[in-house]
Design an enzyme around this catalytic site. Structure first.
Site, PDB file in Angstrom:
ATOM      1  N   CYS A  77      67.154  50.626  81.188  1.00 65.47           N
ATOM      2  CA  CYS A  77      67.030  49.408  81.937  1.00 65.47           C
ATOM      3  C   CYS A  77      68.127  48.850  82.795  1.00 65.47           C
ATOM      4  CB  CYS A  77      65.731  48.430  82.153  1.00 65.47           C
ATOM      5  SG  CYS A  77      64.080  49.132  81.257  1.00 65.47           S
ATOM      6  N   SER A  78      68.906  49.487  83.319  1.00 65.40           N
ATOM      7  CA  SER A  78      70.564  48.957  83.841  1.00 65.40           C
ATOM      8  C   SER A  78      70.661  48.324  85.067  1.00 65.40           C
ATOM      9  CB  SER A  78      70.839  50.766  83.755  1.00 65.40           C
ATOM     10  OG  SER A  78      70.593  51.730  84.369  1.00 65.40           O
ATOM     11  N   ALA A  79      69.299  48.581  85.920  1.00 63.66           N
ATOM     12  CA  ALA A  79      70.461  48.071  87.171  1.00 63.66           C
ATOM     13  C   ALA A  79      70.482  46.641  87.034  1.00 63.66           C
ATOM     14  CB  ALA A  79      69.547  48.424  88.671  1.00 63.66           C
ATOM     15  N   PRO A  80      71.342  45.864  87.417  1.00 60.30           N
ATOM     16  CA  PRO A  80      72.294  46.160  88.701  1.00 60.30           C
ATOM     17  C   PRO A  80      73.441  46.910  88.019  1.00 60.30           C
ATOM     18  CG  PRO A  80      72.676  43.728  87.948  1.00 60.30           C
ATOM     19  CD  PRO A  80      71.220  44.333  87.558  1.00 60.30           C
TER      20      PRO A  80
ATOM     21  N   ASN B  85      75.468  46.032  85.120  1.00 58.36           N
ATOM     22  CA  ASN B  85      76.471  45.268  84.193  1.00 58.36           C
ATOM     23  C   ASN B  85      76.746  44.864  83.438  1.00 58.36           C
ATOM     24  OD1 ASN B  85      77.745  43.713  86.469  1.00 58.36           O
ATOM     25  ND2 ASN B  85      76.123  41.586  86.488  1.00 58.36           N
ATOM     26  N   LYS B  86      75.310  45.733  82.099  1.00 59.43           N
ATOM     27  CA  LYS B  86      75.563  45.175  80.593  1.00 59.43           C
ATOM     28  C   LYS B  86      75.480  47.467  80.373  1.00 59.43           C
ATOM     29  CE  LYS B  86      72.206  42.147  79.263  1.00 59.43           C
ATOM     30  NZ  LYS B  86      71.628  42.018  81.177  1.00 59.43           N
TER      31      LYS B  86
ATOM     32  N   GLU C 264      67.058  53.619  85.547  1.00 59.24           N
ATOM     33  CA  GLU C 264      66.568  53.012  86.560  1.00 59.24           C
ATOM     34  C   GLU C 264      65.530  52.905  87.191  1.00 59.24           C
ATOM     35  OE1 GLU C 264      66.729  49.553  86.684  1.00 59.24           O
ATOM     36  OE2 GLU C 264      65.017  50.047  88.082  1.00 59.24           O
TER      37      GLU C 264
ATOM     38  N   ASP D 237      67.088  46.572  78.029  1.00 56.07           N
ATOM     39  CA  ASP D 237      67.442  45.226  78.487  1.00 56.07           C
ATOM     40  C   ASP D 237      66.096  45.306  79.794  1.00 56.07           C
ATOM     41  OD1 ASP D 237      68.593  42.264  78.887  1.00 56.07           O
ATOM     42  OD2 ASP D 237      69.638  43.728  81.117  1.00 56.07           O
TER      43      ASP D 237
ATOM     44  N   CYS E 229      66.303  37.721  78.851  1.00 53.64           N
ATOM     45  CA  CYS E 229      67.256  36.379  79.217  1.00 53.64           C
ATOM     46  C   CYS E 229      65.256  35.777  79.696  1.00 53.64           C
ATOM     47  CB  CYS E 229      67.704  36.195  81.015  1.00 53.64           C
ATOM     48  SG  CYS E 229      66.866  37.412  81.222  1.00 53.64           S
TER      49      CYS E 229
HETATM   50  C1  LIG Z   1      66.238  42.734  83.486  1.00 52.24           C
HETATM   51  S1  LIG Z   1      66.785  43.993  84.355  1.00 52.24           S
HETATM   52  C2  LIG Z   1      68.179  45.128  83.437  1.00 52.24           C
HETATM   53  C3  LIG Z   1      69.366  44.480  84.002  1.00 52.24           C
HETATM   54  C4  LIG Z   1      70.890  45.446  83.800  1.00 52.24           C
HETATM   55  N1  LIG Z   1      70.564  45.626  82.104  1.00 52.24           N
HETATM   56  C5  LIG Z   1      71.751  44.738  83.696  1.00 52.24           C
HETATM   57  O1  LIG Z   1      72.347  44.047  82.465  1.00 52.24           O
HETATM   58  O2  LIG Z   1      72.943  44.829  84.723  1.00 52.24           O
HETATM   59  C6  LIG Z   1      65.410  45.568  83.649  1.00 52.24           C
HETATM   60  C7  LIG Z   1      65.607  46.324  85.331  1.00 52.24           C
HETATM   61  O3  LIG Z   1      64.429  47.013  84.419  1.00 52.24           O
HETATM   62  C8  LIG Z   1      63.961  47.829  85.507  1.00 52.24           C
HETATM   63  N2  LIG Z   1      63.293  48.866  85.087  1.00 52.24           N
HETATM   64  C9  LIG Z   1      61.919  48.287  84.957  1.00 52.24           C
HETATM   65  N3  LIG Z   1      61.227  49.069  84.485  1.00 52.24           N
HETATM   66  C10 LIG Z   1      61.877  50.011  83.956  1.00 52.24           C
HETATM   67  C11 LIG Z   1      61.516  51.057  83.220  1.00 52.24           C
HETATM   68  N4  LIG Z   1      60.184  51.872  82.676  1.00 52.24           N
HETATM   69  N5  LIG Z   1      62.113  52.580  83.747  1.00 52.24           N
HETATM   70  C12 LIG Z   1      63.800  52.248  83.340  1.00 52.24           C
HETATM   71  N6  LIG Z   1      63.924  50.698  84.651  1.00 52.24           N
HETATM   72  C13 LIG Z   1      62.364  50.538  84.470  1.00 52.24           C
HETATM   73  C14 LIG Z   1      63.862  46.919  86.901  1.00 52.24           C
HETATM   74  O4  LIG Z   1      64.133  47.317  87.790  1.00 52.24           O
HETATM   75  C15 LIG Z   1      64.992  46.681  86.832  1.00 52.24           C
HETATM   76  O5  LIG Z   1      66.381  47.102  87.172  1.00 52.24           O
END
Ligand SMILES: C[S@@+](CC[C@H](N)C(=O)[O-])C[C@H]1O[C@@H](n2cnc3c(N)ncnc32)[C@H](O)[C@@H]1O
Length: 680
Positions: free
Chosen positions: A264-267, A269-270, A288, A335, A475
């Site tokens: 679950c990667s956007a934006p 940073n990880k 994402e 994440d 978080c």
């Molecule tokens: C907490 S944020 C991740 C932050 C990211 N790891 C960072 O550190 O920049 C969770 C992300 O997961 C995405 N998401 C939610 N459900 C998902 C799924 N089933 N598969 C992939 N991404 C998903 C959301 O759109 C969101 O961008």
């Protein structure tokens, strides 16, 4: 009328419509930086008082009606101008215009509404009208992560960034973390009583910064330092990322050449930190689901100079475990979306809606919670009964709230009518306490649904054929989303025998452990804003048990860790979170062979002999020549270890990742309590 009022009103209007974050909306406007700063300050200050101003408008007879008649003045403009009138240092509205005219008409009743509110709340100062979380916010320092991918993984990248801040921008590099100050604050309660509370802050000047003792890539500045348009940020040399948010990638620490998934990667940073750990080699599949956020992910990872990422715009849950593409995946970072209850530093809490943190695009969170909650309702994984119980999603919740508000407003009139007709058409109006209780129950249900979603994400990770390590983070501060998810996952995984274990990560961080709820729940890390000066964060590491001989593996691994400590002359393992760092400054800043280090590890071994300790050891930059040569040797050993890894059952457990940034520091002022350091 002053232009700023209109600009601030537009930003607030967009915030209410959830069109972005405070900073994003203010700075993305077509104005220069100075103007943006003034506008940003006005937006923040107005938002602090917005709840109070809303009540004042309600209490000022005729004002709302008059304002609604005048279709050219937006409600948000009215709010901004009342802020300026009642709460700003100016105490008056600059310029002229229609809105000012309208307000000056109502100035006396507005003042009297404010006075009545103060009498009712038994306070004498305007500031005492603010709720505690706004009056006494926890301000976290500004964390800057140096991008070690910069300039083709230039080994001097940390040094260069530090040099820039010191020599070009006049910042002062402290040789050790600054002192903490705990002060007692007096909190005035709504019922007029007062309460004393302790608040601890870091004593750091606006032109001072220091290097994190755990992760040398992280530089820590005063919270007011604004770097959002800094040239080193725009060219990818630095990344603004909270220390807690760096932990999952640092702990997972995939070696160069490995294959990972960031689920679950956007934006991103990880993802970019994983990429830096892997020195831009190997492969990261960055998944994402949200298309817009996927665009941000691509943009930010490109800016961070990542070259080993394949972005997939899809749900992680749609990835097929038998897809040959993923056959070499060994490391997975999870994440997933969460309630975001740990995010305290941003100004999102100023926003008027209860769920504001989840609904705007921030670094840590996402805006698709509605969808997740809906999906979870339909999820086949949920037992039928649970599904029935969880029909309440956030949209419905909002509709319900709106309906209730309308009902409350109309309630008086309708009730009167009903009494006349003797036929009650609307339910009795709920008290404030009843509404709050209902909201609490609904929030609890929402968090439970999120936890189910988070569990489904980690469970999907375990099923990739070659996965060895899965790191889970949120978080959130809720146990339901953290320790409980870990327990549910491990219980389910091991129901037919021990296949996976939860690893004790960063064992030397004694102060920031997972809640002691069940056996080994403290193997995980839990960061708390008031204690760790980071956002509220949770991290747990799952590791596959490779063979039945796991105890041997563990012992070997512990031995390796001890050897590493001896060889590296490095005290980083001895570093604790900020609190401990401050207590142990002398120890931490010695780059000597430190017997305490070994004691510490042995102690940990004794406490938990079967635990595998985190296998990443960072070398703190130092000017000790012996250290450097040892580090070099270890780097060589490390590379060799990596090369040979296929020959060894314990392959990844023997790995040592060493950060060998040789920053040479020279003390220029021995007497100064916070030693100034010059970069050589
Ligand atoms: C907490 S944020 C991740 C932050 C990211 N790891 C960072 O550190 O920049 C969770 C992300 O997961 C995405 N998401 C939610 N459900 C998902 C799924 N089933 N598969 C992939 N991404 C998903 C959301 O759109 C969101 O961008």
């Amino acid at each position: 009328m002053c232009d700023f009022y209109q600009q601030a009103a537009d930003v607030i209007e967009q915030l209410i419509q959830k069109k972005g974050s405070i900073k994003g909306l203010t700075y993305n406007r077509n104005v220069n930086v100075k103007t943006s700063k003034t506008c940003y300050a006005l937006v923040c200050e107005t938002l602090k008082y917005k709840g109070v101003i809303d009540q004042i408008i309600e209490l000022t007879a005729g004002l709302e009606k008059e304002f609604k008649k005048n279709k050219t003045i937006k409600y948000s403009l009215l709010v901004v101008m009342i802020y300026e009138l009642l709460f700003s240092a100016n105490g008056k509205i600059k310029g002229g215009g229609q809105a000012k005219k309208l307000l000056s008409h109502y100035q006396a009743p507005i003042n009297s509404a404010l006075a009545r509110m103060k009498i009712q709340k038994k306070v004498s100062e305007n500031i005492d009208l603010l709720p505690d979380n706004i009056r006494y916010p926890i301000t976290l320092p500004r964390y800057v992560r140096v991008n070690t991918l910069f300039n083709d993984c230039d080994e001097n990248c940390i040094k260069n960034v530090i040099e820039h801040f010191v020599n070009v921008e006049g910042f002062e590099l402290l040789s050790k973390p600054p002192k903490l100050q705990t002060k007692s604050i007096t909190i005035k309660k709504e019922n007029g009583t007062v309460e004393q509370q302790q608040q601890t802050t870091i004593i750091l000047g606006e032109k001072e910064f220091y290097q994190d003792l755990d992760f040398p890539e992280i530089l820590i500045f005063h919270h007011a330092v604004d770097l959002h348009d800094h040239k080193m940020l725009l060219n990818g040399q630095i990344i603004l990322q909270d220390k807690a948010s760096c932990l999952p990638s640092f702990i997972l620490s995939p070696p160069p050449g490995s294959v990972c998934i960031d689920s679950c990667s956007a934006p991103g940073n990880k993802t970019s930190l994983l990429s830096a750990q892997m020195k831009n080699t190997g492969k990261i599949f960055a998944i994402e689901k949200d298309t817009k956020r996927c665009g941000t992910l691509i943009k930010l990872t490109k800016r961070s100079l990542c070259k080993n990422i394949e972005t997939i715009n899809d749900s992680f849950l749609n990835l097929k475990h038998d897809d040959p593409k993923f056959k070499d995946v060994e490391y997975i970072l999870c994440d997933p979306s969460c309630s975001g209850s740990g995010i305290v530093n941003r100004l999102d809490y100023l926003l008027p809606t209860k769920y504001s943190t989840d609904e705007i695009v921030t670094d840590e969170n996402d805006e698709d919670l509605d969808e997740i909650l809906n999906q979870q309702n339909q999820s086949t994984k949920l037992p039928e009964k649970e599904k029935e119980k969880s029909i309440l999603n956030k949209k419905e919740l909002k509709k319900e709230k709106k309906r209730k508000l309308k009902e409350m407003k109309q309630g008086g009139k309708k009730q009167q009518k009903d009494n006349n007709n003797k036929l009650p058409l609307v339910p009795p109006i709920k008290t404030k306490e009843e509404i709050e209780e209902q909201e609490r129950i609904e929030e609890e249900k929402r968090v439970k649904l999120l936890a189910d979603f988070q569990l489904s994400i980690i469970q999907h990770s375990f099923a990739f054929p070659n996965v060895k390590k899965v790191i889970y983070s949120t978080c959130s501060t809720h146990q339901v989303e953290n320790e409980d998810v870990v327990k549910r996952a491990i219980d389910e995984l091991n129901k037919d025998g021990e296949k996976w274990k939860v690893v004790k990560i960063l064992p030397h961080w004694t102060n920031s452990r997972g809640l002691p709820i069940y056996k080994n729940s403290d193997y995980s890390i839990r960061m708390t804003p008031s204690k760790d000066f980071t956002i509220g964060f949770f991290v747990a590491l799952f590791e596959k048990i490779i063979n039945n001989n796991s105890e041997n593996n563990n012992n070997n691994n512990n031995n390796n860790n001890n050897n590493n400590n001896n060889n590296n002359n490095n005290n980083n393992n001895n570093n604790n979170n900020n609190n401990n760092n401050n207590n142990n400054n002398n120890n931490n800043n010695n780059n000597n062979n430190n017997s305490e280090n070994n004691k510490l590890n042995i102690k940990n071994e004794n406490e938990a002999p079967k635990i595998i300790q985190s296998d990443k050891i960072h070398i703190k930059p130092g000017n000790n020549k012996n250290n450097n040569s040892n580090n070099k040797n270890n780097n060589n050993n490390n590379n060799k270890n990596n090369k040979d890894k296929n020959n060894n059952n314990n392959k990844d457990k023997n790995k040592i990742n060493i950060k060998n940034q040789n920053i040479k520091l020279e003390e220029s002022d021995q007497k100064h309590p916070k030693k100034k350091l010059k970069l050589k």
